[in-house]
Enzyme design. Structure first.
Site, PDB file in Angstrom:
ATOM      1  N   SER A 263       0.866  -1.190   0.000  1.00  0.00           N
ATOM      2  CA  SER A 263       0.000   0.000   0.000  1.00  0.00           C
ATOM      3  C   SER A 263       0.894   1.229   0.000  1.00  0.00           C
ATOM      4  CB  SER A 263      -0.867   0.024   1.251  1.00  0.00           C
ATOM      5  OG  SER A 263      -0.119   0.476   2.363  1.00  0.00           O
ATOM      6  N   ASP A 264       0.338   2.378  -0.272  1.00  0.00           N
ATOM      7  CA  ASP A 264       1.112   3.595   0.005  1.00  0.00           C
ATOM      8  C   ASP A 264       0.977   3.902   1.500  1.00  0.00           C
ATOM      9  OD1 ASP A 264       2.730   5.825  -0.205  1.00  0.00           O
ATOM     10  OD2 ASP A 264       1.664   6.717  -1.896  1.00  0.00           O
ATOM     11  N   TRP A 265       1.718   4.883   1.928  1.00  0.00           N
ATOM     12  CA  TRP A 265       1.846   5.247   3.340  1.00  0.00           C
ATOM     13  C   TRP A 265       0.472   5.428   4.019  1.00  0.00           C
ATOM     14  CZ3 TRP A 265       6.546   6.247   5.944  1.00  0.00           C
ATOM     15  CH2 TRP A 265       6.417   6.858   7.192  1.00  0.00           C
ATOM     16  N   ASN A 266       0.151   4.502   4.910  1.00  0.00           N
ATOM     17  CA  ASN A 266      -1.077   4.606   5.710  1.00  0.00           C
ATOM     18  C   ASN A 266      -2.355   4.467   4.881  1.00  0.00           C
ATOM     19  OD1 ASN A 266      -1.990   4.914   8.407  1.00  0.00           O
ATOM     20  ND2 ASN A 266      -2.764   6.955   7.912  1.00  0.00           N
ATOM     21  N   SER A 267      -2.223   4.111   3.610  1.00  0.00           N
ATOM     22  CA  SER A 267      -3.432   4.172   2.780  1.00  0.00           C
ATOM     23  C   SER A 267      -4.417   3.051   3.086  1.00  0.00           C
ATOM     24  CB  SER A 267      -3.090   4.240   1.291  1.00  0.00           C
ATOM     25  OG  SER A 267      -2.576   3.020   0.838  1.00  0.00           O
TER      26      SER A 267
END
Ligand code: NOJ
Length: 702
Positions: A263-267
Site C-alpha cells: 500500500s502507500d503510506w497509511n493508505s
C-alpha cells in the site's frame, strides 16, 4: 515446483498466524517504534531505516550498519525471516541524477537504465534492498507537484522509461549484490487527481485508464518488476488500495504479475477516511481482499487481521497468499542467503567518478532548448557575462524532490561550475535576483538569468494553482529585460511552468529542470558550447495555467481547433496551441526532414516508414526523430496523434541519413467501443516528425 515455491511452502507451514501477519506489516523506525517487534517476527519490512532509534549511537541517516543492526534483531525471531529494507531511491542515491521528468526529456531509455543501475548499486551498498521507484504515473496536469517524479504525459515514452528503470534497478538477477527490488507506483490513475491537488479523487473512462494510464505499469510488469504500490487516489469512486478489479483481476489475472503489492503510506487505514470502511479492521479486510499484500505503516493488518481470521471474516488462504508473495520476493532477492551488507562497501561504491560522469551526461541530455534567437547560444562571442538569479549559488537546490540521500556539499555550486566550464578569457559576474544584478548588468555584454522553483515547491503534495514563475521572479525578468542587453533565461523547475511572457522577453530559453548533482557543470557545458542540448519535452508546456489540461494526444472533437471559426473549440483570451508542444526541443544546429516513404499502401502485419533527415546547420548535432500516427476513424474516438516510436540520430553538418521505423499492426491497438482491445481497419495518417505538431505526413490503410 520450483525450489523457491518449495522453500516458501515449507516456511509457510511452520508459521503462526501472528508470524504471517508480521510479514505483511511494514513499519519504520519512529519515536514509538519498539524494536522488540522485530524479535517477535511482527515486522516484514522496514522503510527508511535510520540510526536515530537504534539506541546504538548511529547517525540519523541510513547505512549498512543501521540496516544490519535491525536485521540482527529480526533474525533473532523464531523463524529467522529477514527484513526487506525499503527506501525512496527515486533519481539516484548519494549520486543524484536529474529528476525523473528531466530524465524522460532525454528520451533515452538506455541512459535511464544506467542511472537506475548506479542508484541500485549505491543504495544496496548501504543496506537498501528495495526502492519505491520507478514512479510511472502519467501526468497531464503540471499543477500536481508529483509531475516531477514521472515521465510526463505519454504512454509510450512512459512505458519505455518504466521498463528501462526496472531493468536498471533489478538487473537480470535480483539476488546479485548490486541490484534492488523495484516498485512501480502508484497503481493507478494517481496523476489524474482533480485540480492537480495531490491525494484528491479522480475520474476517467475505462478506455483512458487502459490506453493512457496503464501502459507504463504493464510495461514494468513485463520487465519483471518485483513490487507494485497502490495509489492514494479514489479513482471512479473506488480507492485504489481497495480496488480488487485492478489489483487482482487485472494485475495478476490479465498481466500475470507474481510479485507483491504494497500500500502507500497509511493508505490501508485511510480507507476509513475515504468512506468505504467503517473502521481499521474493515479497512484491512478490504485492502487484503483487493490484493494489497503489505500494509505500509498503518498497522491495520497487524492489529486487526488475526481477529478477522478467527471470526471467519477473512479466509486464512487470503493471508497465506499475501505471505507467499512477499516471501517469494525476499527469496528472489537473495535475502535468506545474504541478509547483511558489508559496511565496507559504501566507501567503494558511493559517488564514484563513473557515477558522477553519468549524472553529468544525463543532465546534459535532459536540458531542453526552447528558444535561441539569433543563435545567441552557445555563448561564444561575449567577453563579460552576468549570471544572476536565485539559482546562482545553487547546490542542493539542483537536486530536486526526493533526494534524501544526496548531500548538498557533494555538488559544485552553480557559479563555480560555470567558472570551471567557461572558455578562457571570459569574465563572469554573479548576483542574486536583486538590485546588484541590475547594476552589474550595465557592465555585462550578455545576461544569463538562472531562475525557477526551489525543490520544496515540487514533489509530493507540492501543488500550485499558478504555473507562473514563483512570486517575484517575473518582475525580476521584466526588469532585467528592460536593460536591452542580450538575455538568456535558464529555468530550473520540477514541472512545466507557464513562462509565455518570459519566453517573449528572452533571446534564449533553456529548460534545465532540477538537473541533479552535476547540473552546474552540465549547464556550463551547454551554455558555452562544449555540449549541444538534445532534450525534448516529455510533456506539453501550457501558455497559461487556465489551459490545463492540455496534452498532445487529445481527441479531435466535433468542432476542432483547426480550421478556426467562431464555433471551434477555443479560449477567447488565448491561442488554442500550447506554448511548446510535446516532443519539442532545439539544438545548436538545424535539421530538415524530406522524402517520407511509407513502405506500402496497405499494412499487413507491419509496415516500414522512413524519411531523410539532414543536418542543415554548421555544427554536428543529435536529433530525436519521432514517429506518430492517427487512426482517422474508430468505433471510439481516437487521439489526433499518438507517439509510436522515436530514435536519436547524430549527424555531421550537411550529412543526410534515412531513418526507418517499423510500425506493427499491434502498435495500433486500442480499447474499442465494445471494451475489447484490438485494431480496426481503416485509414491511418503517419508522421515522421521533430515534435508532436510538425513533420512529414503519409498514409496507409489496414
Ligand atoms: C508516500 C509516497 O506517496 C510514496 O511515493 C512513497 O514511496 C512513500 N510515501 C514512502 O516514502
Amino acid at each position: 515446483m520450483s525450489s523457491t515455491e518449495n522453500f516458501i511452502n515449507h516456511l509457510l507451514a511452520q508459521m503462526t498466524l501472528e508470524e504471517k501477519l508480521g510479514q505483511l506489516n511494514q513499519s519504520y523506525p519512529h519515536e514509538n517504534f519498539d524494536p522488540e517487534l522485530l524479535r517477535q517476527g511482527k515486522v516484514g519490512s522496514l522503510l527508511n531505516a535510520s540510526g536515530a532509534l537504534t539506541g546504538q549511537g548511529f547517525s540519523e541517516s541510513s547505512s549498512a550498519e543501521v540496516c544490519n543492526h535491525f536485521q540482527r534483531l529480526a533474525l533473532e525471531a523464531r523463524l529467522k525471516i529477514p527484513l526487506l529494507f525499503g527506501r525512496d531511491v527515486v533519481h539516484g542515491y548519494r549520486t543524484v541524477f536529474p529528476i525523473p521528468l528531466a530524465q524522460a526529456a532525454s528520451f533515452d531509455p538506455e541512459l535511464v537504465e544506467e542511472a537506475a543501475a548506479v542508484a541500485a548499486r549505491e543504495a544496496r551498498a548501504e543496506g537498501i534492498r528495495w526502492t519505491f521507484a520507478p514512479m510511472v504515473d502519467i501526468a497531464r496536469d503540471p499543477r500536481w507537484g508529483r509531475v516531477a517524479e514521472g515521465a510526463g504525459e505519454d504512454p509510450l515514452l512512459g512505458a519505455r522509461i518504466a521498463a528501462a528503470a526496472v531493468r536498471g534497478f533489478q538487473g537480470n538477477d535480483l539476488s546479485r549484490p548490486d541490484t534492488v527490488v523495484a516498485c512501480a507506483k502508484h497503481f493507478v490513475g494517481y496523476g489524474a487527481a482533480e485540480g492537480g491537488r495531490d491525494y484528491e479523487s479522480g475520474e476517467m473512462s475505462e478506455a483512458t485508464l487502459r490506453d493512457i494510464y496503464l501502459p507504463p505499469f504493464e510495461s514494468a510488469v513485463r520487465a519483471g518488476v518485483g513490487t507494485i504500490m497502490s495509489a492514494f487516489i479514489d479513482l471512479n469512486g473506488i480507492p485504489a488500495t481497495a480496488n480488487r478489479r485492478l489489483l487482482t483481476d487485472l494485475l495478476r489475472g490479465e498481466w500475470g504479475f507474481d510479485g507483491f503489492v504494497v500500500s502507500d503510506w497509511n493508505s490501508v487505514a485511510e480507507l476509513v477516511s475515504h468512506g468505504v470502511a467503517e473502521d481499521r479492521a474493515h479497512a484491512a479486510r478490504l485492502a487484503l481482499y483487493a490484493g494489497v499484500d503489505m500494509d505500509m505503516v498503518s498497522g491495520a493488518y497487524l492489529d486487526t487481521l488475526a481477529e478477522s481470521v478467527r471470526n471467519g471474516q477473512v479466509p486464512i488462504e487470503e493471508v497465506d497468499e499475501a505471505v507467499r508473495r512477499i516471501l517469494r520476493i525476499k527469496h528472489r532477492a537473495g535475502l535468506f542467503e545474504n541478509p547483511y551488507t558489508d559496511p565496507q562497501r559504501a566507501a567503494r561504491d558511493l559517488l564514484t567518478d563513473r557515477a558522477r560522469q553519468l549524472a553529468r551526461r544525463m543532465a546534459c541530455r535532459s536540458m531542453v532548448l526552447l528558444k535561441n534567437k539569433g543563435d545567441i547560444l552557445p555563448l561564444q562571442n561575449f567577453r563579460r557575462i552576468l549570471v544572476a538569479g536565485n539559482f546562482v549559488h545553487a547546490r542542493g537546490e539542483l537536486y530536486g524532490t526526493w533526494s534524501p540521500d544526496g548531500r548538498a556539499e557533494d555538488a559544485t555550486p552553480l557559479h563555480e561550475a560555470l567558472r570551471q566550464t567557461a572558455p578562457r578569457g571570459t569574465e563572469l559576474l554573479f548576483a542574486l535576483n536583486d538590485d546588484r544584478a541590475f547594476h552589474l548588468a550595465h557592465r555585462a555584454d550578455v545576461v544569463v538569468l538562472v531562475m525557477g522553483e526551489h525543490p520544496i515547491r515540487s514533489g509530493e503534495n507540492a501543488n500550485v494553482s499558478d504555473l507562473g514563475l514563483p512570486p517575484g521572479q517575473a518582475e525580476f525578468v521584466e526588469m532585467m529585460a528592460g536593460l536591452g542587453k542580450p538575455l538568456v533565461l535558464v529555468v530550473f523547475a520540477g514541472r512545466p511552468l507557464a513562462i509565455t511572457r518570459q519566453v517573449a522577453l528572452a533571446d534564449a530559453v533553456l529548460y534545465a529542470w532540477h538537473p541533479g548533482m552535476e547540473g552546474g557543470a552540465a549547464l556550463g557545458e551547454i551554455l558555452f558550447g562544449q555540449e549541444s542540448p538534445s532534450g525534448r519535452l516529455p510533456i506539453t508546456f501550457p501558455r497559461a495555467t487556465g489551459q490545463i489540461p492540455i496534452y498532445y494526444n487529445h481527441k479531435n472533437s466535433g468542432r476542432p481547433v483547426s480550421p478556426q471559426g467562431p464555433f471551434a473549440t477555443r479560449y477567447l483570451d488565448l491561442p488554442s496551441t500550447p506554448l511548446f508542444p510535446f516532443g519539442y526541443g532545439l539544438t545548436y544546429t538545424t535539421f530538415e526532414y524530406a522524402n517520407l516513404r511509407v513502405g506500402s499502401e496497405v499494412l499487413r502485419g507491419a509496415i516500414e516508414v522512413s524519411a531523410e533527415v539532414t543536418n542543415t546547420g554548421s555544427r554536428s548535432g543529435r536529433e530525436l526523430v519521432q514517429l506518430y500516427v492517427r487512426d482517422l476513424v474508430g468505433s471510439r474516438t481516437r487521439p489526433v496523434r499518438e507517439l509510436k516510436d522515436f530514435r536519436h540520430v547524430e549527424l555531421q553538418p550537411g550529412e543526410t541519413r534515412r531513418v526507418t521505423f517499423i510500425l506493427r499492426e499491434e502498435d495500433l491497438a486500442f480499447t474499442r467501443a465494445d471494451g475489447t482491445r484490438g485494431v480496426e481497419p481503416g485509414t491511418f495518417h503517419v508522421w515522421i516528425a521533430p515534435d508532436s505538431q510538425g513533420g512529414l505526413r503519409g498514409e496507409f490503410v489496414i
